[in-house]
Motif scaffolding. Structure first.
Motif, mmCIF file in Angstrom:
data_model
loop_
_atom_site.group_PDB
_atom_site.id
_atom_site.type_symbol
_atom_site.label_atom_id
_atom_site.label_comp_id
_atom_site.label_asym_id
_atom_site.label_seq_id
_atom_site.Cartn_x
_atom_site.Cartn_y
_atom_site.Cartn_z
ATOM 1 N N LYS A 271 39.694 68.026 9.562
ATOM 2 C CA LYS A 271 41.159 68.039 9.405
ATOM 3 C C LYS A 271 41.847 68.585 10.649
ATOM 4 C CE LYS A 271 44.785 67.455 6.656
ATOM 5 N NZ LYS A 271 45.878 68.140 7.333
ATOM 6 N N ALA A 272 41.211 69.491 11.363
ATOM 7 C CA ALA A 272 41.800 70.025 12.584
ATOM 8 C C ALA A 272 42.014 68.925 13.623
ATOM 9 C CB ALA A 272 40.902 71.126 13.162
ATOM 10 N N VAL A 273 41.074 67.990 13.718
ATOM 11 C CA VAL A 273 41.238 66.850 14.628
ATOM 12 C C VAL A 273 42.353 65.944 14.124
ATOM 13 C CG1 VAL A 273 40.101 64.862 15.687
ATOM 14 C CG2 VAL A 273 38.791 66.954 15.245
ATOM 15 N N ILE A 274 42.342 65.671 12.838
ATOM 16 C CA ILE A 274 43.335 64.779 12.244
ATOM 17 C C ILE A 274 44.747 65.318 12.464
ATOM 18 C CG2 ILE A 274 44.179 63.868 10.034
ATOM 19 C CD1 ILE A 274 41.177 63.795 9.172
ATOM 20 N N ASP A 275 44.922 66.614 12.298
ATOM 21 C CA ASP A 275 46.243 67.215 12.495
ATOM 22 C C ASP A 275 46.707 67.060 13.946
ATOM 23 O OD1 ASP A 275 46.359 67.952 9.844
ATOM 24 O OD2 ASP A 275 45.740 70.028 10.203
ATOM 25 N N LEU A 276 45.777 67.199 14.890
ATOM 26 C CA LEU A 276 46.154 67.109 16.303
ATOM 27 C C LEU A 276 46.569 65.697 16.703
ATOM 28 C CD1 LEU A 276 43.630 69.410 18.233
ATOM 29 C CD2 LEU A 276 46.091 69.723 17.964
ATOM 30 N N VAL A 277 45.991 64.680 16.064
ATOM 31 C CA VAL A 277 46.380 63.302 16.403
ATOM 32 C C VAL A 277 47.567 62.833 15.579
ATOM 33 C CG1 VAL A 277 44.042 62.704 17.125
ATOM 34 C CG2 VAL A 277 44.774 62.193 14.779
ATOM 35 N N GLY A 278 48.059 63.685 14.676
ATOM 36 C CA GLY A 278 49.233 63.327 13.902
ATOM 37 C C GLY A 278 48.929 62.588 12.617
ATOM 38 N N ASP A 279 47.689 62.678 12.154
ATOM 39 C CA ASP A 279 47.310 62.071 10.873
ATOM 40 C C ASP A 279 47.772 60.619 10.799
ATOM 41 O OD1 ASP A 279 46.174 61.902 8.397
ATOM 42 O OD2 ASP A 279 47.723 63.031 7.342
ATOM 43 N N ARG A 280 47.479 59.869 11.839
ATOM 44 C CA ARG A 280 47.980 58.497 11.945
ATOM 45 C C ARG A 280 46.931 57.479 11.502
ATOM 46 N NH1 ARG A 280 45.260 56.366 16.092
ATOM 47 N NH2 ARG A 280 44.573 57.701 17.815
ATOM 48 N N ASP A 281 47.386 56.243 11.368
ATOM 49 C CA ASP A 281 46.466 55.156 11.070
ATOM 50 C C ASP A 281 45.612 54.842 12.292
ATOM 51 O OD1 ASP A 281 47.350 54.870 8.479
ATOM 52 O OD2 ASP A 281 48.830 53.324 8.987
ATOM 53 N N LEU A 282 44.465 54.238 12.063
ATOM 54 C CA LEU A 282 43.639 53.735 13.149
ATOM 55 C C LEU A 282 44.323 52.531 13.795
ATOM 56 C CD1 LEU A 282 40.245 53.863 11.239
ATOM 57 C CD2 LEU A 282 40.982 55.449 13.033
ATOM 58 N N ILE A 283 43.910 52.212 15.012
ATOM 59 C CA ILE A 283 44.461 51.038 15.694
ATOM 60 C C ILE A 283 44.255 49.800 14.824
ATOM 61 C CG2 ILE A 283 44.193 49.514 17.697
ATOM 62 C CD1 ILE A 283 43.345 52.003 19.293
ATOM 63 N N SER A 284 45.288 49.024 14.656
ATOM 64 C CA SER A 284 45.230 47.831 13.818
ATOM 65 C C SER A 284 44.333 46.764 14.459
ATOM 66 C CB SER A 284 46.634 47.262 13.618
ATOM 67 O OG SER A 284 46.592 46.044 12.915
ATOM 68 N N THR A 285 43.521 46.123 13.633
ATOM 69 C CA THR A 285 42.659 45.025 14.100
ATOM 70 C C THR A 285 42.818 43.851 13.143
ATOM 71 O OG1 THR A 285 40.801 46.033 12.903
ATOM 72 C CG2 THR A 285 40.967 46.502 15.245
ATOM 73 N N PRO A 286 43.683 42.912 13.453
ATOM 74 C CA PRO A 286 43.962 41.810 12.525
ATOM 75 C C PRO A 286 42.841 40.796 12.392
ATOM 76 C CG PRO A 286 45.165 41.517 14.575
ATOM 77 C CD PRO A 286 44.549 42.878 14.641
ATOM 78 N N ASN A 287 41.840 40.839 13.283
ATOM 79 C CA ASN A 287 40.738 39.882 13.200
ATOM 80 C C ASN A 287 39.504 40.479 13.869
ATOM 81 O OD1 ASN A 287 41.068 39.406 16.078
ATOM 82 N ND2 ASN A 287 42.828 38.134 15.512
ATOM 83 N N ALA A 288 38.401 39.752 13.783
ATOM 84 C CA ALA A 288 37.133 40.258 14.306
ATOM 85 C C ALA A 288 37.181 40.458 15.813
ATOM 86 C CB ALA A 288 36.000 39.303 13.932
#
Length: 583
Positions: A271-288
């Motif tokens: 959670k300490a890492v997650i808080d530092l990155v702003g608890d954001r979504d991962l980079i979107s990948t619409p396809n393979a």
């Protein structure tokens, strides 16, 4: 990064002495590493200190497992549920990590170099820290030097995290050794090494920058340090290290971790890492294709990686040709060395989220309607790769219809050696840069080897939260990984939720060096010793192909193989050094 030419000239001489000393060291702990420096060496500027530091970045992981020939081109995926080594025709293969013959104290194949390689850089870090202490550079620039020391302490802690995974508790060496020292050094307990790593990270993380500019990609950051802490505590909390579940029967202190709040500690670290990155979504990948490209260049989801340039494949302990040459199918002049197992491919879901055990899976058309990561990670029969369909098939009569370009046919004239045809019916697609075209021997500028990334942290958090009793959080963060891959959100609970988290790790982190350790820390022996499955493709005279599943080999597993043995030469010369159980 500094580029003062006068400083650079001095630094290159020091770096050569530094590197040559360690690349030739013996397999023991009694190396007088300080003899590699002139007695009047003066570190007068931060630039000189920085150049010495940068050498030790060679200690970070790579596409290869080590410094010996074959280990330069493959990692531990070939000894995991993911893949097998591929170099021979039909069903034979070299056994460079000794997974088929079984490990002994005298032989674990090319994994036997791990002890020496890892301690080489521990010693290098210790020498650096002693040389810098009290130097002119430190006196005149204390803040800059403390930041550089923090980087080196991160690299040393990262080495100890790997020693823990391979050997259990190991000797904690924090000062440079000399020939006058007492070398009858006992092993520290598993818990003591974990505590050391955690305390080091807690001290140095505030001294490291949160992020780096693009020109310093690959340098340690606060996020990298906290990611190391997250992985270390997750592993320590796992079943393999639980005193009530550990498979060992003696010297349990070398293997176990016994803290009452261990799972909550692991959750808090993630959670300490997650808080530092702003608890954001991962980079979107619409396809393979978009997903595959996540592994080809720097991006915000990468927390720490080893960078590679456009002309240098990599140097230091973990040398590599880069994966295009090592892992491309034979017909592209590749070596296809880590061939994925059919067992591994069945873990990938269907695109609707159902498993390959469901009616959604068509056994006659096994590669249709699979989840996005299957197409990004696996080169299967018929996949379009670098401009043509992959063909692993063997003709019923190759005087009439030729064998497939990527098969192990000795008759098919292709770019590649027939010994590099796929024996499993698959090749690795992950990490491949298809923009290189057919010249797979060229480097891929800017492609990193990813060591810590945000998706792993979300999976760490999900697993630790589940084990700490917080299923809601576990579902939320494993779903972030699943949904980014266009899979449904995870709605399971109880044991099914834990299995969903494990499946996500097997697929999301495939071929990144995790599964070898994950199956061990979960005590999942069904995925450590098992029948290795492949797909055999046959081409008929009408050029239609058919396939059959077959057993290539049976991979044995013995409880001693939860860890590597300490090299027997070290045991023979050091009375206090206890060998791992079973060896």
């Amino acid at each position: 990064m500094r580029n003062n030419k006068a400083i650079k000239k001095i630094s290159i001489t020091m770096l050569m002495a530094f590197f040559m000393t360690f690349s030739s060291c013996e397999e023991s702990l009694d190396i007088d590493v300080r003899d590699s420096f002139a007695s009047d060496l003066v570190l007068s500027t931060p630039e000189q200190v920085e150049q010495l530091l940068l050498t030790t970045y060679n200690s970070t992981e790579s596409f290869g497992a080590g410094s010996q020939f074959w280990a330069r081109y493959m990692n531990v995926e070939i000894a995991s549920l993911e893949a097998r080594m591929n170099f021979n025709a039909a069903t034979q293969a070299l056994d460079i990590f000794g997974v088929l013959k079984g490990w002994s104290s005298q032989n674990v194949g090319q994994l036997g170099q791990k002890w020496q390689d890892l301690y080489t850089y521990v010693r290098q870090a210790n020498v650096f820290l002693e040389l810098v202490e009290g130097s002119e550079a430190q006196i005149n620039n204390p803040d800059e030097i403390e930041a550089l020391k923090a980087e080196m302490r991160f690299l040393r802690a990262n080495q100890y995290s790997k020693l823990l995974k391979f050997f259990g508790g190991v000797p904690l060496l924090t000062s440079a050794t000399t020939l006058d020292d007492d070398f009858n050094i006992p092993r520290n307990s598993y818990q003591e090494v974990v505590d050391f790593i955690v305390s080091e990270i807690d001290e140095i993380a505030p001294l490291l920058p949160l992020t780096r500019e693009s020109g310093e990609f690959g340098r340690a950051t606060r996020l990298a340090a906290l990611a190391l802490k997250s992985r270390t505590l997750l592993y320590a909390a796992s079943d393999l290290h639980d005193p009530s579940m550990a498979p060992q029967t003696s010297n349990l202190e070398l293997y176990t971790y016994d803290k009452p709040n261990k799972w909550q500690d692991a959750a808090d670290a993630a959670k300490a890492v997650i808080d530092l990155v702003g608890d954001r979504d991962l980079i979107s990948t619409p396809n393979a294709k978009a997903y595959q490209e996540l592994f080809l260049s720097a991006n915000q989801d990468i927390l720490f990686a080893r960078p590679f340039g456009g002309t240098v494949f990599g140097f230091g302990t973990d040398v590599t040709t880069q994966p295009d040459n090592a892992q491309s199918p034979r017909g592209f002049d590749g070596w296809s060395l880590s061939t994925p197992l059919h067992n591994h491919t069945l873990i990938y879901n269907m695109d609707d989220g159902n498993t390959t055990n469901s009616p959604s899976y068509d056994t006659a058309n096994p590669y249709e309607n699979r989840e996005m990561r299957f197409y990004a990670n696996i080169n299967y029969q018929g996949a379009i790769f670098r401009g043509r369909p992959i063909d692993y098939s063997i003709s019923v009569d190759n005087s009439i219809v030729p064998d497939g370009l990527d098969s192990f046919s000795q008759d098919q004239q292709t770019l590649g050696n027939f010994r590099h045809g796929s024996t499993t019916g698959y090749a690795m697609r992950k990490f491949q840069n298809e923009a290189l075209g057919t010249d797979v021997k060229q480097a891929s500028p800017g492609r990193p080897y990813i060591i810590y990334r945000l998706a792993e942290i979300y999976l760490n958090y999900a697993e630790a939260s589940f084990r700490a009793g917080d299923e809601e959080t576990a579902r939320r963060y494993v779903s972030r990984v699943s949904e980014r891959a266009l899979q449904p959100a995870i709605t399971a609970s109880g044991p099914e939720l834990l299995e969903a988290i494990k499946r996500e790790r097997r697929v999301e982190l495939a071929f990144e060096g995790h599964n070898f350790f994950d199956e061990r820390r979960w005590l999942n022996e069904d995925n450590l010793g098992f029948d290795v499955k492949g797909i055999r493709w046959t081409k008929n005279l009408d050029e239609n192909v058919s396939f059959e599943e077959f057993t290539i080999e049976t991979r044995p597993f013995d409880k001693k193989q939860y860890y590597l043995p300490i090299p027997q030469s070290e045991i023979n010369r050091t009375e206090a050094l206890i060998q791992n159980e079973g060896y």
